[in-house]
Design a protein around this motif. Structure first.
Motif: not given
Length: 433
Positions: A11-18, A26-28
């Motif tokens: 979900k947090r990797a949307e900028h990399n199309e998942g 990665l930002s958590l």
């Protein structure tokens, strides 16, 4: 607490199309994560990992992140530096505002030969005497420590009289660790009683709990996170069950009598200028807002600009020509310019009819003067008063008062001339049109 799962990471990797295998950043942060797990298997090419604002108490399961350059673990519950020896590419490490009191554990970072920036601000070890000397001596390749550059003179002083200042480190650390062990026991008893007395369904009980003074410790921070999680679950359940649904306050655009109101819901800056013929309104819309989110609606006495569902409305004092209104938006500044021509009022039409556009008397007025010269004195005064009285009435009248139609103006301003001496009415002559 939140478990670190592959679904959350994806979900947090949307900028990399998942896509996780090629993920580099990665930002958590602020997710309530308690334990680090799985990242080395899911994201082996990570270069930047942001985990600040969680409740992580141990550095673990990071050894496979060989490409990691920047690791941020500020605002967590870490007490010991460990598990980072295999991060051979690590250049920047942020452990600010944790609970690191084991200063000797920082020596394990000697294996991280690429490390250049280290942030330990806000940890108990920062209060130790000769703390900075100890770090610089054990990590001589550091360039920045706690938001300040490591100077050449600091390095020289750190390597002088090493045995003397190192003797002060161990007693301070032992004293802190003893006090920390006592604090753990006290916190466990106190927090167990407080948590048992807390009524999450009672807002007063929650307010009293939040207002109680508490110490700064990993246990307290963890308990506050648990209370927050319970409250969030309660709010979510109420929302799903239809209870305590708060409706957004409706913005009033009109008074009860139907007259428009000035409204600036998005709180944008604007300027208004007015001349004899038109209004010019300039609205500073957000510069990077797409044009599809902006809508302009002109009305006869006001104009409305809608920006992402928020209303900006300006009321004009005179009626405007809706069909001739134009709106232009600057692509560089985002300023929306709305030009609103005024509808020509009846008083202006009367002035133009009597005076002409050039300011001189019109043919009708000159005709009135010519008629006056051919009458006797008394009749001349009466007609003069009648003619000019009509003109003054038209000038004083307001377009927002009782409107005067054009045909009424023609009737009021046209005066029938008397017949001249020797006039013969020949019925065979056609009338002038």
């Amino acid at each position: 607490m939140v478990q670190l799962t592959i679904e959350l990471v994806r979900k947090r990797a949307e900028h990399n199309e998942g896509e996780l295998h090629s993920l580099e950043e990665l930002s958590l942060h602020q997710e309530g994560i308690e334990k680090i797990e799985g990242l080395g298997n899911w994201c082996p090419k990570l270069q930047i990992l942001l985990l600040q604002g969680n409740v992580i108490s141990k550095l673990e399961n990071l050894r496979r992140l060989k490409c990691l350059v920047y690791l941020n673990l500020a605002l967590n519950n870490i007490e010991t530096v460990e598990g980072l020896e295999r991060l051979e590419s690590l250049k920047k490490l942020d452990l600010s505002i944790n609970f690191i009191g084991d200063l000797l554990s920082i020596t394990k970072l000697k294996c991280n030969t690429e490390l250049e920036e280290l942030y330990l601000y806000g940890n108990p070890c920062c209060d130790f005497e000769n703390y900075r000397k100890f770090i610089i001596y054990n990590l001589p390749d550091l360039k920045h420590l706690d938001y300040s550059k490591v100077t050449r003179s600091e390095k020289i002083l750190a390597f002088q009289n090493v045995e003397e200042w190192q003797k002060t480190i161990l007693p301070q650390q032992e004293k802190y660790l003893i006090g920390r062990a006592e604090q753990k026991i006290e916190n466990e008893d106190r927090m167990e009683k407080e948590f048992a007395a807390l009524d999450v369904d009672n807002p007063k009980s929650i307010a009293e709990y939040m207002q109680k003074p508490s110490d700064n410790s990993p246990e307290t921070r963890k308990q506050l996170m648990q209370v927050k999680e319970i409250l969030d679950q309660e709010r979510q359940s109420h929302k799903l069950s239809g209870e305590e649904i708060r409706e957004k306050r409706a913005v009033k655009l009109y008074r009860p009598d139907g007259s428009p109101l000035n409204v600036n819901e998005p709180k944008v800056a604007f300027t208004i200028s007015e001349d004899e013929d038109s209004y010019t309104l300039e609205v500073n819309t957000p510069k990077f807002m797409d044009l599809s989110y902006i809508q302009v609606d002109p009305f006869k006495d006001h104009v409305r600009v809608t920006m992402k569902g928020k209303f900006f409305q300006y009321v004009c004092l005179e009626e405007i020509d809706v069909e001739s209104t134009k709106a232009v938006r600057s692509q560089t500044s985002g300023v929306l310019t709305i030009t609103m021509p005024k509808i020509e009022s009846e008083s202006k039409k009367a002035k133009t009819f009597l005076y002409g556009k050039g300011g001189k008397h019109s043919t009708l007025q000159r005709g009135c003067k010519k008629t006056l010269s051919s009458l006797d004195k008394n009749q001349d005064q009466n007609l003069h008063s009648e003619c000019w009285g009509k003109r003054e009435q038209l000038e004083i009248g307001s377009s927002r008062g009782k409107s005067v139609s054009s045909h009424l103006i023609m009737e009021e301003t046209c005066i029938e001339k008397p017949f001249s001496v020797g006039f013969v009415d020949d019925p065979e002559v056609p009338p002038l049109e």
